[in-house]
Design a protein around this motif. Structure first.
Motif, PDB file in Angstrom:
ATOM      1  N   ARG A  28     104.013  -6.410  41.777  1.00 15.59           N
ATOM      2  CA  ARG A  28     103.457  -5.094  42.091  1.00 15.59           C
ATOM      3  C   ARG A  28     102.225  -4.778  41.239  1.00 15.59           C
ATOM      4  N   SER A  30     101.792  -5.191  37.831  1.00 13.76           N
ATOM      5  CA  SER A  30     101.994  -4.701  36.475  1.00 13.76           C
ATOM      6  C   SER A  30     102.283  -5.854  35.520  1.00 13.76           C
ATOM      7  N   GLY A  98     114.091  -1.052  42.759  1.00 16.07           N
ATOM      8  CA  GLY A  98     113.400  -0.557  43.936  1.00 16.07           C
ATOM      9  C   GLY A  98     114.250  -0.410  45.183  1.00 16.07           C
ATOM     10  N   ASN A 131     102.002   2.280  34.164  1.00 10.26           N
ATOM     11  CA  ASN A 131     102.937   2.283  35.285  1.00 10.26           C
ATOM     12  C   ASN A 131     103.140   3.717  35.779  1.00 10.26           C
ATOM     13  N   THR A 132     102.153   4.215  36.507  1.00 12.75           N
ATOM     14  CA  THR A 132     102.186   5.615  36.957  1.00 12.75           C
ATOM     15  C   THR A 132     103.321   5.879  37.943  1.00 12.75           C
ATOM     16  N   ARG A 133     103.741   4.885  38.689  1.00 14.73           N
ATOM     17  CA  ARG A 133     104.891   5.080  39.588  1.00 14.73           C
ATOM     18  C   ARG A 133     106.152   5.394  38.783  1.00 14.73           C
ATOM     19  N   LEU A 134     106.297   4.706  37.659  1.00 15.26           N
ATOM     20  CA  LEU A 134     107.458   4.948  36.811  1.00 15.26           C
ATOM     21  C   LEU A 134     107.380   6.338  36.176  1.00 15.26           C
ATOM     22  N   THR A 136     105.998   8.990  37.470  1.00 13.56           N
ATOM     23  CA  THR A 136     106.348   9.929  38.544  1.00 13.56           C
ATOM     24  C   THR A 136     107.856   9.943  38.782  1.00 13.56           C
ATOM     25  N   TYR A 137     108.462   8.772  38.769  1.00 12.57           N
ATOM     26  CA  TYR A 137     109.910   8.662  38.943  1.00 12.57           C
ATOM     27  C   TYR A 137     110.636   9.452  37.851  1.00 12.57           C
ATOM     28  N   ARG A 140     110.298  13.135  38.373  1.00  3.08           N
ATOM     29  CA  ARG A 140     111.183  13.605  39.454  1.00  3.08           C
ATOM     30  C   ARG A 140     112.615  13.788  38.953  1.00  3.08           C
TER      31      ARG A 140
END
Length: 180
Positions: A28, A30, A98, A131-134, A136-137, A140
């Protein structure tokens, strides 16, 4: 789900968790966890009783791991923050990341419950800075971004967040937990 403390016999599986996660992350884009974590540090965490494995049932292979301790990294947390009662989440890794089955959230809820029952005010963690997805997770799931530390000593994991520790029932039960 069953959670148990890891033993030194689990080191090969814990290494594999990290290797598999690094490959998943690399696919992905990273470079998170692309370096080997020293066995002596892993063994010290195991001997301290801070490393946990999660199983569907006692007879199955682990589906996740997490390290949970009270050690504030002085590179990431201020002296004042380190004095606050907190638990710190490290190396939370799923065997099948994931999937969207909520196991990571359940495990973080278990960590929060564990921290609250031990008298902690905060559940804290750090994440790979890029790791901006992490990020955001985690947001949340109720973590508030405290700061991003851009220092070589942060080893690329300088995004730090926290949420209040809170007792709550979880779908995870602990085998042989003498408390910590």
């Amino acid at each position: 789900m069953i959670i148990r403390r890891a033993s030194s016999a689990d080191i090969p599986r814990l290494r594999q968790f990290r290797t598999d996660a690094a490959a998943w992350l690399s696919a992905r884009g990273s470079d998170q966890w692309s370096t080997t974590y020293p066995d002596e540090l892993l063994l010290a965490s195991i001997q301290a009783g801070d490393v946990y494995l999660v199983h569907q049932d006692p007879a199955t292979d682990p589906v996740a791991t997490v390290t949970l301790d009270r050690q504030a990294d002085p590179v990431l947390w201020t002296e004042a923050e380190a004095k606050e009662p907190a638990f710190y989440v490290h190396k939370l890794t799923l065997a099948k990341p994931g999937r969207g089955d909520g196991l990571g959230a359940q495990l973080l809820d278990w960590c929060s419950d564990h921290a609250a029952r031990a008298g902690a005010t905060w559940l804290r963690l750090d994440a790979w800075t890029t790791n901006t997805r992490l990020h955001t997770y985690y947001e949340r799931l109720g973590f508030r971004h405290v700061r991003t530390v851009d220092a070589p000593e942060a080893y690329g994991s300088g995004w730090v967040g926290q949420r209040p520790a809170r007792a709550a029932g979880t779908a995870l039960s602990v085998l042989g937990d003498q408390g910590k």
